[in-house]
Design an enzyme around this catalytic site. Structure first.
Site, PDB file in Angstrom:
ATOM      1  N   TRP A   1      -6.365  -9.890  -5.698  1.00 46.37           N
ATOM      2  CA  TRP A   1      -6.644 -11.165  -6.375  1.00 46.37           C
ATOM      3  C   TRP A   1      -6.014 -11.222  -7.746  1.00 46.37           C
ATOM      4  O   TRP A   1      -5.497 -12.262  -8.159  1.00 46.37           O
ATOM      5  CB  TRP A   1      -8.146 -11.437  -6.412  1.00 46.37           C
ATOM      6  CG  TRP A   1      -8.665 -11.746  -5.043  1.00 46.37           C
ATOM      7  CD1 TRP A   1      -9.534 -10.997  -4.310  1.00 46.37           C
ATOM      8  CD2 TRP A   1      -8.316 -12.869  -4.217  1.00 46.37           C
ATOM      9  NE1 TRP A   1      -9.752 -11.582  -3.080  1.00 46.37           N
ATOM     10  CE2 TRP A   1      -9.023 -12.726  -2.987  1.00 46.37           C
ATOM     11  CE3 TRP A   1      -7.482 -13.973  -4.374  1.00 46.37           C
ATOM     12  CZ2 TRP A   1      -8.910 -13.653  -1.947  1.00 46.37           C
ATOM     13  CZ3 TRP A   1      -7.374 -14.899  -3.335  1.00 46.37           C
ATOM     14  CH2 TRP A   1      -8.089 -14.729  -2.142  1.00 46.37           C
TER      15      TRP A   1
ATOM     16  N   ASP B   1     -11.798 -13.395 -13.697  1.00 48.97           N
ATOM     17  CA  ASP B   1     -12.140 -13.884 -12.354  1.00 48.97           C
ATOM     18  C   ASP B   1     -13.317 -13.043 -11.869  1.00 48.97           C
ATOM     19  O   ASP B   1     -13.171 -11.849 -11.598  1.00 48.97           O
ATOM     20  CB  ASP B   1     -10.922 -13.716 -11.429  1.00 48.97           C
ATOM     21  CG  ASP B   1     -11.201 -14.114  -9.983  1.00 48.97           C
ATOM     22  OD1 ASP B   1     -12.354 -14.474  -9.664  1.00 48.97           O
ATOM     23  OD2 ASP B   1     -10.255 -14.053  -9.172  1.00 48.97           O
TER      24      ASP B   1
ATOM     25  N   LYS C   1     -18.812 -16.888  -2.690  1.00 51.59           N
ATOM     26  CA  LYS C   1     -19.056 -15.466  -2.481  1.00 51.59           C
ATOM     27  C   LYS C   1     -20.502 -15.103  -2.784  1.00 51.59           C
ATOM     28  O   LYS C   1     -21.128 -14.354  -2.072  1.00 51.59           O
ATOM     29  CB  LYS C   1     -18.137 -14.626  -3.381  1.00 51.59           C
ATOM     30  CG  LYS C   1     -16.653 -14.923  -3.215  1.00 51.59           C
ATOM     31  CD  LYS C   1     -15.989 -14.048  -2.164  1.00 51.59           C
ATOM     32  CE  LYS C   1     -14.654 -14.595  -1.711  1.00 51.59           C
ATOM     33  NZ  LYS C   1     -13.636 -14.655  -2.743  1.00 51.59           N
TER      34      LYS C   1
HETATM   35  C1  LIG Z   1     -12.199 -15.032  -2.811  1.00 49.35           C
HETATM   36  C2  LIG Z   1     -11.589 -14.753  -4.117  1.00 49.35           C
HETATM   37  C3  LIG Z   1     -10.652 -15.634  -4.696  1.00 49.35           C
HETATM   38  C4  LIG Z   1     -10.165 -16.876  -3.986  1.00 49.35           C
HETATM   39  O1  LIG Z   1     -11.192 -17.777  -3.904  1.00 49.35           O
HETATM   40  P1  LIG Z   1     -10.989 -19.262  -3.343  1.00 49.35           P
HETATM   41  O2  LIG Z   1     -12.189 -19.959  -3.886  1.00 49.35           O
HETATM   42  O3  LIG Z   1     -10.952 -19.167  -1.861  1.00 49.35           O
HETATM   43  O4  LIG Z   1      -9.719 -19.793  -3.911  1.00 49.35           O
HETATM   44  C5  LIG Z   1     -10.152 -15.323  -5.938  1.00 49.35           C
HETATM   45  N1  LIG Z   1     -10.560 -14.223  -6.589  1.00 49.35           N
HETATM   46  C6  LIG Z   1     -11.445 -13.369  -6.078  1.00 49.35           C
HETATM   47  C7  LIG Z   1     -11.852 -12.173  -6.859  1.00 49.35           C
HETATM   48  C8  LIG Z   1     -11.994 -13.606  -4.830  1.00 49.35           C
HETATM   49  O5  LIG Z   1     -12.899 -12.755  -4.319  1.00 49.35           O
END
Ligand SMILES: *Cc1c(COP(=O)(O)O)cnc(C)c1O
Length: 360
Positions: free
Chosen positions: A102, A171, A195
């Site tokens: 990511w 993030d 998540k």
């Molecule tokens: C799942 C995830 C993303 C992408 O998320 P989306 O909402 O599907 O764009 C980005 N960063 C991390 C750490 C993730 O786990």
């Protein structure tokens, strides 16, 4: 009703109480004669839901006053572009530490919107750990250092927050609100909600208000933080269903003791599973260095890929779903988010012991 244990990395398990309450309210929202997802997002019903969810997000996540919450579509992925387009609008360099999949995607998108620099890259070491602060060579004056605080696919997490003298951008998608954030180090914290927090369909962003001052990003209105801030995340039709479910999940979290309780429950779940892995005489192995192990995404290997396939299939039949590792790395992964009860992890650990006995 049969609910299985859902270890999927995302979208992922939600509290059953929240799902039931949503079902109760879905068709006729509080006597309105229509559903919340059918009515105007400018009316009083949605207005109350929206304001409550954003206020609760700040309360539960212990967000200081100088940060603003934004509910935005496009998930965490759109933020890779949006944060660079906004924060680098007046020039400057965005530094990136590549701890896994990511973080790598974040820098690739950011490079289309401004000048970026990779200051650490764990790929040569198969992403087995997060960097220490003293390994991050960030020049003074760098606009920000972007980190992925928890790599969902590789199961790597920063256990120590990097303090490098420039603002952090984080993030936190896969550990959203299962861990407190040292806000003084950050200008921006973001994540997709699917998540750990809500139904899929949006990202939540917390941005330091002062970080947006004087910026004129050369992008359309939806991509500008200042536009959403001025409109209280009602610039256009918001992701009503996600916001609605988010408010319910946040209430559920608050009623269970908030962030501190979520953090200790996360440590308890992960401790149980890592204990089973480490106590298996090397039959199950976690490739991540102990100092960087994720509490929410536990990755592990079995002696052979064939055993891994059989493990995932038999677990599925035993009501333990979503244990296959990401297709890019293989192996197994158990995602243990806030709504995963401890007995789900106990069931998994029991299954792992029986599987090893039968196949070891
Ligand atoms: C799942 C995830 C993303 C992408 O998320 P989306 O909402 O599907 O764009 C980005 N960063 C991390 C750490 C993730 O786990």
């Amino acid at each position: 009703m049969t609910r299985i244990h859902n270890f999927s990395a995302g979208p992922s398990t939600l509290p059953v109480e929240v799902l039931e309450e949503t079902r109760e309210e879905l068709v006729d929202y509080r006597g309105a004669g229509m559903s919340l997802v059918e009515m105007s997002h400018r009316g009083p019903h949605y207005d109350a839901v929206h304001s409550e969810a954003l206020a609760l997000a700040c309360e539960v996540f212990e967000v200081p006053e100088d940060f603003a919450p934004l509910a935005l579509q496009g998930g965490a992925t759109l933020q890779f572009s949006m944060l660079a387009a906004n924060l680098l609008a007046a020039g400057g360099v965005g530094a990136y530490a590549i701890t896994g999949t990511w973080a790598r995607k974040a820098v690739e998108d950011a490079a289309r919107h401004g000048e970026v620099m990779t200051v650490w890259d764990g790929s040569s070491d198969q992403y087995r750990r997060a960097p220490r602060t003293d390994e991050l060579a960030v020049e003074p004056g760098t606009r920000y250092l972007h980190i992925c605080t928890n790599e969902t696919i590789e199961g790597v997490r920063y256990t120590q927050w990097p303090d490098v003298g420039v603002p952090l951008v984080g993030d936190v998608s896969s550990e959203f609100m299962s861990r407190p954030v040292p806000w003084e180090l950050f200008d921006l914290v973001y994540g997709g909600v699917q998540k750990n927090l809500a139904a899929p369909g949006m990202a939540l962003v917390f941005v330091r208000r002062a970080a947006l001052e004087g910026l004129e990003p050369a992008v359309g209105s939806y991509l500008r933080y200042d536009v959403h801030l001025a409109a209280n995340s009602l610039h256009n039709t918001p992701p009503v269903f996600s916001v609605w479910v988010l408010g319910k999940v946040l209430r559920w979290m608050r009623d269970r003791g908030g962030l501190a309780a979520m953090e200790s429950a996360a440590a308890e779940r992960a401790g149980l599973l890592y204990g089973a892995i480490d106590g298996s005489d090397g039959w199950y192995r976690c490739p991540v260095e102990p100092s960087s192990r994720s509490l929410t995404n536990v990755v592990f290997r079995l002696p052979t890929p064939e055993l891994e396939d059989r493990f995932v299939a038999e677990a599925e039949r035993a009501g333990l779903s979503g244990l296959k590792g990401h297709r890019s790395v293989g192996g197994c992964r158990a995602s243990l988010y806030n709504a995963m009860p401890l007995d789900g992890v106990e069931a998994l650990v029991g299954f792992m012991e029986a599987f090893r006995e039968a196949n070891g």
